[in-house]
Design a protein around this motif. Structure first.
Motif, mmCIF file in Angstrom:
data_model
loop_
_atom_site.group_PDB
_atom_site.id
_atom_site.type_symbol
_atom_site.label_atom_id
_atom_site.label_comp_id
_atom_site.label_asym_id
_atom_site.label_seq_id
_atom_site.Cartn_x
_atom_site.Cartn_y
_atom_site.Cartn_z
ATOM 1 N N UNK A 44 -67.459 16.141 17.310
ATOM 2 C CA UNK A 44 -67.208 17.019 16.160
ATOM 3 C C UNK A 44 -66.464 16.231 15.100
ATOM 4 N N UNK A 45 -67.153 15.972 13.994
ATOM 5 C CA UNK A 45 -66.493 15.191 12.932
ATOM 6 C C UNK A 45 -65.189 15.834 12.476
ATOM 7 N N UNK A 46 -65.217 17.153 12.265
ATOM 8 C CA UNK A 46 -64.020 17.837 11.749
ATOM 9 C C UNK A 46 -62.822 17.716 12.677
ATOM 10 N N UNK A 47 -63.085 17.652 13.971
ATOM 11 C CA UNK A 47 -61.992 17.494 14.945
ATOM 12 C C UNK A 47 -61.413 16.083 14.815
ATOM 13 N N UNK A 48 -62.297 15.112 14.702
ATOM 14 C CA UNK A 48 -61.816 13.736 14.545
ATOM 15 C C UNK A 48 -61.011 13.585 13.256
ATOM 16 N N UNK A 180 -72.331 9.604 14.406
ATOM 17 C CA UNK A 180 -73.610 9.851 15.091
ATOM 18 C C UNK A 180 -74.227 8.560 15.621
ATOM 19 N N UNK A 181 -73.491 7.463 15.502
ATOM 20 C CA UNK A 181 -73.954 6.193 16.078
ATOM 21 C C UNK A 181 -73.162 5.958 17.366
ATOM 22 N N UNK A 182 -73.861 5.621 18.444
ATOM 23 C CA UNK A 182 -73.207 5.545 19.755
ATOM 24 C C UNK A 182 -72.038 4.560 19.759
ATOM 25 N N UNK A 183 -72.246 3.369 19.194
ATOM 26 C CA UNK A 183 -71.182 2.355 19.221
ATOM 27 C C UNK A 183 -69.988 2.778 18.356
ATOM 28 N N UNK A 184 -70.291 3.249 17.148
ATOM 29 C CA UNK A 184 -69.199 3.676 16.263
ATOM 30 C C UNK A 184 -68.456 4.877 16.857
ATOM 31 N N UNK A 185 -69.198 5.803 17.454
ATOM 32 C CA UNK A 185 -68.555 6.999 18.026
ATOM 33 C C UNK A 185 -67.607 6.595 19.154
ATOM 34 N N UNK A 186 -68.019 5.610 19.946
ATOM 35 C CA UNK A 186 -67.128 5.123 21.018
ATOM 36 C C UNK A 186 -65.856 4.532 20.430
ATOM 37 N N UNK A 188 -64.510 5.392 17.620
ATOM 38 C CA UNK A 188 -63.700 6.488 17.070
ATOM 39 C C UNK A 188 -62.917 7.224 18.151
ATOM 40 N N UNK A 189 -63.416 7.178 19.397
ATOM 41 C CA UNK A 189 -62.711 7.835 20.499
ATOM 42 C C UNK A 189 -61.639 6.933 21.116
ATOM 43 N N UNK A 190 -61.545 5.688 20.642
ATOM 44 C CA UNK A 190 -60.568 4.746 21.176
ATOM 45 C C UNK A 190 -59.221 5.012 20.478
ATOM 46 N N UNK A 192 -56.560 3.426 20.204
ATOM 47 C CA UNK A 192 -55.976 2.320 19.440
ATOM 48 C C UNK A 192 -56.651 2.162 18.082
ATOM 49 N N UNK A 193 -57.948 2.408 18.032
ATOM 50 C CA UNK A 193 -58.661 2.336 16.751
ATOM 51 C C UNK A 193 -58.114 3.416 15.806
ATOM 52 N N UNK A 194 -57.952 4.627 16.333
ATOM 53 C CA UNK A 194 -57.412 5.728 15.516
ATOM 54 C C UNK A 194 -56.014 5.358 15.011
ATOM 55 N N UNK A 195 -55.216 4.799 15.925
ATOM 56 C CA UNK A 195 -53.857 4.366 15.588
ATOM 57 C C UNK A 195 -53.871 3.362 14.441
ATOM 58 N N UNK A 196 -54.786 2.433 14.512
ATOM 59 C CA UNK A 196 -54.853 1.404 13.470
ATOM 60 C C UNK A 196 -55.336 1.974 12.132
ATOM 61 N N UNK A 197 -56.305 2.902 12.186
ATOM 62 C CA UNK A 197 -56.734 3.549 10.936
ATOM 63 C C UNK A 197 -55.565 4.320 10.311
ATOM 64 N N UNK A 198 -54.792 5.005 11.139
ATOM 65 C CA UNK A 198 -53.654 5.789 10.632
ATOM 66 C C UNK A 198 -52.604 4.858 10.030
ATOM 67 N N UNK A 199 -52.310 3.784 10.722
ATOM 68 C CA UNK A 199 -51.321 2.818 10.236
ATOM 69 C C UNK A 199 -51.769 2.220 8.902
ATOM 70 N N UNK A 200 -53.054 1.893 8.804
ATOM 71 C CA UNK A 200 -53.573 1.323 7.550
ATOM 72 C C UNK A 200 -53.377 2.311 6.404
ATOM 73 N N UNK A 201 -53.630 3.588 6.685
ATOM 74 C CA UNK A 201 -53.499 4.595 5.632
ATOM 75 C C UNK A 201 -52.041 4.717 5.165
#
Ligand SMILES: [Zn+2]
Length: 211
Positions: A44-48, A180-186, A188-190, A192-201
């Protein structure tokens, strides 16, 4: 330094209501063949968007940087209302910037990568977007793909998205990979990736405040 400044945060679309129903159009969700996302194979994009936005808000809170989340916890409230709220506080309370958080999708489900959008033309938003592009590159390096448009001399893409053209303050819309891309979606569920996007922002917000 934060006395006359506010960050308007917008988590795109809607989330899951208290009954676990997704409040947004089916185009903003995707059923993957493999893997576990927000509800089994469903992403769910909105949840992410809310997960990331809440992490950014949490950091701003710790740094005592004022912010206002203009999206709802789960309702898909209108873009008009989100922008109206931000513009009201901008006019009557504090100056600031507007950041809309999304993840992307493509018709073939094969596109991948990170994008930042601003309204057409050279505005203050381009300065913010370029800072953010560089912060994401610093923090995510080659873990993700990048989709830039160098037509106007910087990395952001330009579009007449409602939240970009109707906001009174500098605004950027960030497309964090393709859900909707399998690799990118994986990715996005990581966490640490979310953490890094948040830190960058947050780094982009702090850098903006220092300009
Ligand atoms: Zn979106």
């Amino acid at each position: 330094m934060a006395s006359d400044f506010m960050v308007f945060l917008d988590a795109g679309h809607g989330g899951l209501d208290p009954d676990g129903q997704y409040t947004t159009a089916p185009s903003k969700m995707f059923r993957h063949r493999n893997g576990t996302f927000h509800d089994g194979p469903l992403f769910y994009e909105g949840v992410w968007n809310r997960t990331l936005t809440n992490r950014v808000a949490n950091r701003l809170q710790h740094l005592q940087i004022p912010y206002r989340i203009v999206s709802h916890e789960f309702l898909d409230i209108s873009l008009n209302y989100r922008v109206e709220v931000a513009n009201w506080y901008y006019r009557n309370h504090r100056k600031g910037i507007y950041i809309s958080n999304h993840a992307n999708a493509s018709s073939t489900h094969t596109a991948r990568g990170f994008e930042v959008y601003t309204s057409p033309g050279r505005t203050q938003a381009d300065v913010l977007a370029e800072m953010h592009w560089n912060n994401v590159r610093d923090l995510l390096e080659n873990r993700i793909d990048y989709r830039s448009s160098l037509s106007d001399g910087d990395h952001d893409r330009e579009a007449r998205f409602f939240v970009l053209v109707r906001t009174l303050m500098p605004a950027m819309l960030v497309e964090h990979l393709f859900f909707d891309n399998a690799e990118d979606a994986r990715l996005l569920m990581d966490p640490e990736i979310v953490e890094r996007f948040a830190e960058a922002q947050v780094r982009s917000i702090v850098a903006w405040m220092n300009t």
